[in-house]
Design a protein around this motif. Structure first.
Motif, PDB file in Angstrom:
ATOM      1  N   LYS A   7       0.830  -1.209   0.000  1.00  0.00           N
ATOM      2  CA  LYS A   7       0.000   0.000   0.000  1.00  0.00           C
ATOM      3  C   LYS A   7       0.864   1.259   0.000  1.00  0.00           C
ATOM      4  O   LYS A   7       0.623   2.189  -0.778  1.00  0.00           O
ATOM      5  N   HIS A   8       1.886   1.292   0.841  1.00  0.00           N
ATOM      6  CA  HIS A   8       2.746   2.471   0.908  1.00  0.00           C
ATOM      7  C   HIS A   8       3.591   2.631  -0.361  1.00  0.00           C
ATOM      8  O   HIS A   8       3.864   3.762  -0.775  1.00  0.00           O
ATOM      9  N   SER A   9       3.982   1.542  -0.957  1.00  0.00           N
ATOM     10  CA  SER A   9       4.698   1.613  -2.238  1.00  0.00           C
ATOM     11  C   SER A   9       3.787   2.198  -3.313  1.00  0.00           C
ATOM     12  O   SER A   9       4.205   3.042  -4.115  1.00  0.00           O
ATOM     13  N   HIS A  10       2.539   1.736  -3.347  1.00  0.00           N
ATOM     14  CA  HIS A  10       1.560   2.243  -4.312  1.00  0.00           C
ATOM     15  C   HIS A  10       1.339   3.745  -4.107  1.00  0.00           C
ATOM     16  O   HIS A  10       1.357   4.519  -5.073  1.00  0.00           O
ATOM     17  N   ILE A  11       1.160   4.153  -2.874  1.00  0.00           N
ATOM     18  CA  ILE A  11       0.947   5.573  -2.567  1.00  0.00           C
ATOM     19  C   ILE A  11       2.178   6.396  -2.957  1.00  0.00           C
ATOM     20  O   ILE A  11       2.055   7.463  -3.567  1.00  0.00           O
ATOM     21  N   ILE A  46       7.602   3.786 -16.736  1.00  0.00           N
ATOM     22  CA  ILE A  46       8.086   2.779 -15.773  1.00  0.00           C
ATOM     23  C   ILE A  46       7.368   2.952 -14.434  1.00  0.00           C
ATOM     24  O   ILE A  46       6.852   1.992 -13.855  1.00  0.00           O
ATOM     25  N   ILE A  47       7.315   4.187 -13.949  1.00  0.00           N
ATOM     26  CA  ILE A  47       6.650   4.476 -12.674  1.00  0.00           C
ATOM     27  C   ILE A  47       5.175   4.089 -12.749  1.00  0.00           C
ATOM     28  O   ILE A  47       4.649   3.409 -11.862  1.00  0.00           O
ATOM     29  N   ASP A  48       4.502   4.487 -13.819  1.00  0.00           N
ATOM     30  CA  ASP A  48       3.071   4.216 -13.940  1.00  0.00           C
ATOM     31  C   ASP A  48       2.773   2.733 -14.128  1.00  0.00           C
ATOM     32  O   ASP A  48       1.728   2.251 -13.686  1.00  0.00           O
ATOM     33  N   THR A  49       3.695   2.004 -14.755  1.00  0.00           N
ATOM     34  CA  THR A  49       3.528   0.550 -14.891  1.00  0.00           C
ATOM     35  C   THR A  49       3.573  -0.112 -13.524  1.00  0.00           C
ATOM     36  O   THR A  49       2.707  -0.939 -13.190  1.00  0.00           O
ATOM     37  N   PHE A  50       4.548   0.245 -12.709  1.00  0.00           N
ATOM     38  CA  PHE A  50       4.620  -0.310 -11.355  1.00  0.00           C
ATOM     39  C   PHE A  50       3.427   0.134 -10.503  1.00  0.00           C
ATOM     40  O   PHE A  50       2.901  -0.650  -9.705  1.00  0.00           O
ATOM     41  N   LEU A  51       2.997   1.360 -10.685  1.00  0.00           N
ATOM     42  CA  LEU A  51       1.829   1.860  -9.975  1.00  0.00           C
ATOM     43  C   LEU A  51       0.603   1.006 -10.293  1.00  0.00           C
ATOM     44  O   LEU A  51      -0.140   0.600  -9.399  1.00  0.00           O
TER      45      LEU A  51
END
Length: 125
Positions: A7-11, A46-51
């Motif tokens: 959750k914190h990684s996603h945020i 890259i950021i949005d893919t992981f998101l």
């Protein structure tokens, strides 16, 4: 990965994504030469893919899904708007699209915090 870390990684990725969007818009608007910068072209994807991967992982982990849970459906629709407005803002430099993308992000954020499709407006009901 446990729920809290996920959750914190996603945020964190969400904050990084919007921050990079704002920086890219400003750079592209006032210094168009930055549009050809490869890092600024690739890093957001890259950021949005992981998101998105982390968002799907969270949905599976908590057992809540778009079209079943209205707040997640709202987040997905807000995401579609954010992407559409973001593309217009970045590619065409339109201020109205930039503002609309920020509003879409704020809606997504509010839906996530309140777990309501009404986003921030749910606290007034």
């Amino acid at each position: 990965m446990d729920y809290s870390a996920l959750k914190h990684s996603h945020i964190g990725l969400a904050y990084l994504s919007i921050l990079l969007f704002i920086i890219r818009f400003a750079l592209f608007k006032f210094k168009p030469a930055f549009k050809s910068n490869k890092v600024l072209k690739i890093l957001p994807h890259i950021i949005d893919t992981f998101l998105l991967i982390f968002a799907i992982w969270l949905c599976v982990m908590i057992g809540q899904y778009p079209l079943t849970d209205h707040w997640l459906t709202g987040k997905v629709l807000g995401l579609v708007g954010y992407i559409a407005f973001g593309i217009i803002a970045i590619k065409q430099g339109k201020n109205w699209a930039f503002v609309a993308a920020l509003i879409s992000f704020a809606y997504i954020f509010g839906a996530a915090k309140s777990h309501s499709a009404l986003s921030f407006f749910s606290q007034f009901g």
